[in-house]
Design a protein around this motif. Structure first.
Motif, short mmCIF file in Angstrom:
data_model
loop_
_atom_site.label_atom_id
_atom_site.label_comp_id
_atom_site.label_asym_id
_atom_site.label_seq_id
_atom_site.Cartn_x
_atom_site.Cartn_y
_atom_site.Cartn_z
N MET A 1 0.85 -1.16 0.00
CA MET A 1 0.00 0.00 0.00
C MET A 1 0.91 1.23 0.00
O MET A 1 1.88 1.30 0.75
N HIS A 2 0.58 2.20 -0.84
CA HIS A 2 1.33 3.45 -0.94
C HIS A 2 0.61 4.52 -0.11
O HIS A 2 -0.60 4.68 -0.21
N VAL A 3 1.40 5.23 0.69
CA VAL A 3 0.84 6.29 1.54
C VAL A 3 1.67 7.54 1.32
O VAL A 3 2.91 7.50 1.37
N LYS A 4 0.99 8.66 1.09
CA LYS A 4 1.66 9.95 0.92
C LYS A 4 1.26 10.87 2.05
O LYS A 4 0.10 10.93 2.44
N TYR A 5 2.25 11.61 2.56
CA TYR A 5 2.00 12.65 3.55
C TYR A 5 2.92 13.82 3.20
O TYR A 5 4.14 13.69 3.27
N GLN A 6 2.33 14.92 2.77
CA GLN A 6 3.05 16.09 2.29
C GLN A 6 4.06 15.63 1.24
O GLN A 6 3.67 15.03 0.25
N GLU A 7 5.36 15.86 1.45
CA GLU A 7 6.34 15.47 0.45
C GLU A 7 6.92 14.08 0.70
O GLU A 7 7.80 13.63 -0.02
N LYS A 28 3.32 10.25 12.18
CA LYS A 28 2.32 9.88 11.17
C LYS A 28 2.34 8.37 10.93
O LYS A 28 1.31 7.76 10.65
N MET A 29 3.52 7.75 11.05
CA MET A 29 3.62 6.30 10.88
C MET A 29 2.85 5.58 11.98
O MET A 29 2.19 4.58 11.72
N LYS A 30 2.89 6.11 13.19
CA LYS A 30 2.13 5.51 14.30
C LYS A 30 0.63 5.57 14.02
O LYS A 30 -0.10 4.61 14.27
N ILE A 31 0.17 6.69 13.49
CA ILE A 31 -1.25 6.84 13.14
C ILE A 31 -1.59 5.86 12.02
O ILE A 31 -2.64 5.19 12.07
#
Length: 63
Positions: A1-7, A28-31
């Motif tokens: 699964m691909h996850v993007k957060y800002q850059e 963010k990884m914990k969330i």
């Protein structure tokens, strides 16, 4: 699964959420890992649909 957060972008395995590639901030990884745990059954079902060429169901996103 691909996850993007800002850059940032991370690729994680389903269903365990292990990082395969990339990184995002640890908070963010914990969330993300909590979200994966909550939606584990849905993720596995969607993965099986996708592998068989079917359209996966929408899963409630992170908010």
């Amino acid at each position: 699964m691909h996850v993007k957060y800002q850059e940032h972008e991370v690729v994680v395995s389903i269903p365990d959420g292990d990082i395969l590639e990339g990184s995002i901030p640890s908070s963010k990884m914990k969330i993300l890992q909590a979200w994966i745990e909550i939606h584990q059954d849905e993720l596995v079902a969607d993965w099986e649909l996708a592998v068989s060429g079917e359209q996966p169901y929408k899963i409630e996103p992170l908010r």
